[in-house]
Write a protein that holds these residues in place. Sequence first.
Motif, PDB file in Angstrom:
ATOM      1  N   GLY A   1       0.805  -1.216   0.000  1.00  0.00           N
ATOM      2  CA  GLY A   1       0.000   0.000   0.000  1.00  0.00           C
ATOM      3  C   GLY A   1       0.835   1.261   0.000  1.00  0.00           C
ATOM      4  N   ARG A   2       2.078   1.170   0.511  1.00  0.00           N
ATOM      5  CA  ARG A   2       2.987   2.310   0.469  1.00  0.00           C
ATOM      6  C   ARG A   2       3.685   2.416  -0.887  1.00  0.00           C
ATOM      7  NH1 ARG A   2       1.847   5.870   4.492  1.00  0.00           N
ATOM      8  NH2 ARG A   2       1.823   4.868   6.539  1.00  0.00           N
ATOM      9  N   ILE A   3       3.785   1.292  -1.588  1.00  0.00           N
ATOM     10  CA  ILE A   3       4.418   1.298  -2.907  1.00  0.00           C
ATOM     11  C   ILE A   3       3.438   1.784  -3.971  1.00  0.00           C
ATOM     12  CG2 ILE A   3       5.586  -0.151  -4.619  1.00  0.00           C
ATOM     13  CD1 ILE A   3       6.391  -2.006  -2.358  1.00  0.00           C
ATOM     14  N   GLY A   4       2.137   1.544  -3.750  1.00  0.00           N
ATOM     15  CA  GLY A   4       1.120   1.905  -4.736  1.00  0.00           C
ATOM     16  C   GLY A   4       1.164   3.352  -5.197  1.00  0.00           C
ATOM     17  N   PRO A   5       1.194   4.339  -4.274  1.00  0.00           N
ATOM     18  CA  PRO A   5       1.228   5.740  -4.733  1.00  0.00           C
ATOM     19  C   PRO A   5       2.444   6.075  -5.580  1.00  0.00           C
ATOM     20  CG  PRO A   5       0.603   5.614  -2.421  1.00  0.00           C
ATOM     21  CD  PRO A   5       1.025   4.235  -2.825  1.00  0.00           C
TER      22      PRO A   5
ATOM     23  N   LEU B   1      -5.269   0.086  -7.384  1.00  0.00           N
ATOM     24  CA  LEU B   1      -5.717  -1.004  -6.512  1.00  0.00           C
ATOM     25  C   LEU B   1      -4.710  -1.254  -5.389  1.00  0.00           C
ATOM     26  CD1 LEU B   1      -7.074  -3.535  -9.177  1.00  0.00           C
ATOM     27  CD2 LEU B   1      -8.385  -1.983  -7.727  1.00  0.00           C
ATOM     28  N   MET B   2      -3.429  -1.158  -5.717  1.00  0.00           N
ATOM     29  CA  MET B   2      -2.397  -1.334  -4.686  1.00  0.00           C
ATOM     30  C   MET B   2      -2.500  -0.263  -3.610  1.00  0.00           C
ATOM     31  SD  MET B   2       0.835  -2.207  -7.190  1.00  0.00           S
ATOM     32  CE  MET B   2       2.017  -1.952  -5.880  1.00  0.00           C
ATOM     33  N   SER B   3      -2.857   0.957  -4.019  1.00  0.00           N
ATOM     34  CA  SER B   3      -2.906   2.070  -3.064  1.00  0.00           C
ATOM     35  C   SER B   3      -4.008   1.894  -2.029  1.00  0.00           C
ATOM     36  CB  SER B   3      -3.108   3.385  -3.819  1.00  0.00           C
ATOM     37  OG  SER B   3      -2.050   3.627  -4.718  1.00  0.00           O
TER      38      SER B   3
ATOM     39  N   ASN C   1      -2.676   3.091   8.191  1.00  0.00           N
ATOM     40  CA  ASN C   1      -2.790   4.356   7.453  1.00  0.00           C
ATOM     41  C   ASN C   1      -4.155   4.563   6.819  1.00  0.00           C
ATOM     42  OD1 ASN C   1      -2.362   2.285   5.569  1.00  0.00           O
ATOM     43  ND2 ASN C   1      -1.497   3.698   4.072  1.00  0.00           N
ATOM     44  N   ARG C   2      -4.995   3.541   6.773  1.00  0.00           N
ATOM     45  CA  ARG C   2      -6.345   3.674   6.218  1.00  0.00           C
ATOM     46  C   ARG C   2      -7.217   2.554   6.772  1.00  0.00           C
ATOM     47  NH1 ARG C   2      -6.501   4.820   1.286  1.00  0.00           N
ATOM     48  NH2 ARG C   2      -4.304   5.147   0.841  1.00  0.00           N
ATOM     49  N   ALA C   3      -8.499   2.642   6.545  1.00  0.00           N
ATOM     50  CA  ALA C   3      -9.461   1.644   7.037  1.00  0.00           C
ATOM     51  C   ALA C   3      -9.263   1.408   8.530  1.00  0.00           C
ATOM     52  CB  ALA C   3      -9.330   0.339   6.254  1.00  0.00           C
TER      53      ALA C   3
END
Length: 456
Positions: A176-180, A407-409, A432-434
């Motif tokens: 999720g950190r790589i997605g952005p 989707l990764m983000s 960091n989310r949800a």
Amino acid sequence: MTAKDVVFSKLSSWGTGPRKFFRKELLPVLADLRLAIVLLLAIAIFSISGTVIEQGQSAAFYQANYPEDPALFGFLTWKVLLFIGLDHVYRTWWFLSILILFGSSLTACTFTRQLPTLKSAQRWQYYEQEKQFKNLALSAEVKNVSLDHLKQTLESRRYLVFQEGNKLYARRGIIGRIGPIIVHASMLIILAGSIVGSMTGFIAQELVPSGKIFGIQNIIDAGPFSESQMPQDWAVKVNRFWIDYTPDGTIDQFYSDLSVVDREGQERDRQTIHVNKPLRYDGITFYQADWGIAGVKVRINRSPVLQLPMAQLDTGGKGRIWGTWVPTKTDLSEGVSLLAKDLQGTVLIYDNDGQLVSTVREGMSLDINGVTLYVDEVVGSTGLQIKADPGIPIVYAGFGLLMISVLMSYVSHSQIWGLQQGDRLYIGGKTNRAKVAFEREVVALLDQIESEQTIS
């Protein structure tokens, strides 16, 4: 200090000056989210204008459709449109400059924000004191639960767990950190593809009679480096063009039988195209876009077949009609006019006085002015739009990567710490989310380890 040392000292200070200005002054401005939003809105607005305003048309077209009085929206006239370059938005220097500036902003944001965030997520340390857990938004203290049990439970929930003595750290969803970062990279790829297409692509239009071989000549819009995309050792032959009509006489579909031929006339490829089914060859796409009547094949008495060109007549916007004049005497003192409005084979014949003499179809003949006029065939011409855009595969690849990275983000990066002190186990975590879903997961985790510990 020697003269040599003084020179090197000045060179060193000169070199650090621009670097310091870039890092301290320019880089924060480029990485500003507000700048990126403004640039993105500008790109969207001008892209919409390039869709709404016809691109690559002649000056006469814009004069007719964007007059000075009344001006569109009170200001948009053909002069303004041509001066700004809205007739070829995607190839203007200012639009390309906006793309480059937006790409620079994305790059700066990636290096100043996204990469440090990823590095921070990869760096971690064990919590060694009870008060560290109290600083977490979500923490708990349980008794008679071992750290090993917590480790096994976290591993069963697909956490990556690190343990050292009485300390534990677990994480999940680093992707999720790589997605952005990949989102930014994919957008840069899309921008690069757009620039490549603008600089090296071209759009052309050709109106070609059946049976003719043609090269690309009528270019209406092209980038400065489009010459590299032009066909060098092949051309296209229009074997046949025809139109299918519905029972009520309206056009159903256009068809063009095209062959790609080399310099020796050898056929390399052959396809029948129609609307929404183009011919693609060597990076160039041929679309079925228009049609016309190129000429009519006639015979006078026993003469050879003559193909006479037909020109489109001005009807004042009341439909399209093509016409030609056929002499019936050798001194050209008399003749007849032939008119056709479609390729269904019907030809209207008028005399010198403009009176309708007869209506004939292909293969029929007419006795007029002392001669027999045979109408063999109405020859159609296909209107092709030809486009080359080497940036399209790059843009498609960028959009494909963008969908994956988005989707990764959405994957949450969750972290959990544990500290064993006697019979007490301190557990804390953050995400960091949800956050609500993560809180429920931690509660379920505590319930699981307590119930399993009680059973054991």
